[in-house]
Design a protein around this motif. Sequence first.
Motif, PDB file in Angstrom:
ATOM      1  N   HIS A  57      33.158 -25.374  28.212  1.00 50.57           N
ATOM      2  CA  HIS A  57      33.163 -24.480  26.798  1.00 50.57           C
ATOM      3  C   HIS A  57      34.807 -24.608  26.251  1.00 50.57           C
ATOM      4  N   LYS A  58      34.726 -24.859  25.226  1.00 44.11           N
ATOM      5  CA  LYS A  58      36.184 -25.118  24.622  1.00 44.11           C
ATOM      6  C   LYS A  58      37.051 -23.906  24.855  1.00 44.11           C
ATOM      7  N   SER A  59      36.366 -22.804  24.437  1.00 45.57           N
ATOM      8  CA  SER A  59      37.177 -21.616  24.368  1.00 45.57           C
ATOM      9  C   SER A  59      37.421 -20.746  25.667  1.00 45.57           C
ATOM     10  N   TYR A  60      36.375 -21.012  26.758  1.00 46.92           N
ATOM     11  CA  TYR A  60      36.613 -20.427  27.896  1.00 46.92           C
ATOM     12  C   TYR A  60      36.552 -21.613  28.943  1.00 46.92           C
ATOM     13  N   THR A  61      37.734 -21.185  29.686  1.00 52.35           N
ATOM     14  CA  THR A  61      38.143 -22.161  30.960  1.00 52.35           C
ATOM     15  C   THR A  61      37.298 -21.664  32.250  1.00 52.35           C
ATOM     16  N   ASP A  62      37.183 -20.387  32.258  1.00 51.19           N
ATOM     17  CA  ASP A  62      36.554 -19.636  33.319  1.00 51.19           C
ATOM     18  C   ASP A  62      35.225 -19.181  33.028  1.00 51.19           C
ATOM     19  N   ARG A  63      34.207 -18.959  33.861  1.00 48.05           N
ATOM     20  CA  ARG A  63      33.172 -18.278  33.535  1.00 48.05           C
ATOM     21  C   ARG A  63      32.895 -17.243  34.971  1.00 48.05           C
TER      22      ARG A  63
END
Length: 123
Positions: A57-63
């Motif tokens: 996802h372009k907005s989140y590098t971490d989940r």
Amino acid sequence: MDPALWSSLSALLGALVGGGISWLLNRQQLANQLRTLQEQHKVEFMAETTARHFLSHKSYTDRSFETLRNHLGGFADDELRKILVRAGAIRVYREDGSEWWRLLSRMDEYIERKQLDQIAREI
């Protein structure tokens, strides 16, 4: 032309045509075997694809692991971790002890974003 030259050229042409046909058939057979294996292991392939989707996802590098577990239901925690590793993710622990995952391929983006955040805090 010399008959020996003709026979050599025709033998070479026959070998090239035969080799080309053999290469095409092997390529097609390999593609078919790959499709068959993907169909047999569809759950694992789709789980990896879904994990890669969430981690890309372009907005989140971490989940967080909890978020990934909620979206990829039906897997035990350790099995899900193996799927994430196969998808190209690495695990990090935050200061609060929570487990977070990010794609190794996005590590440069994460570092750049972290540096920009640090510069913004200094200003």
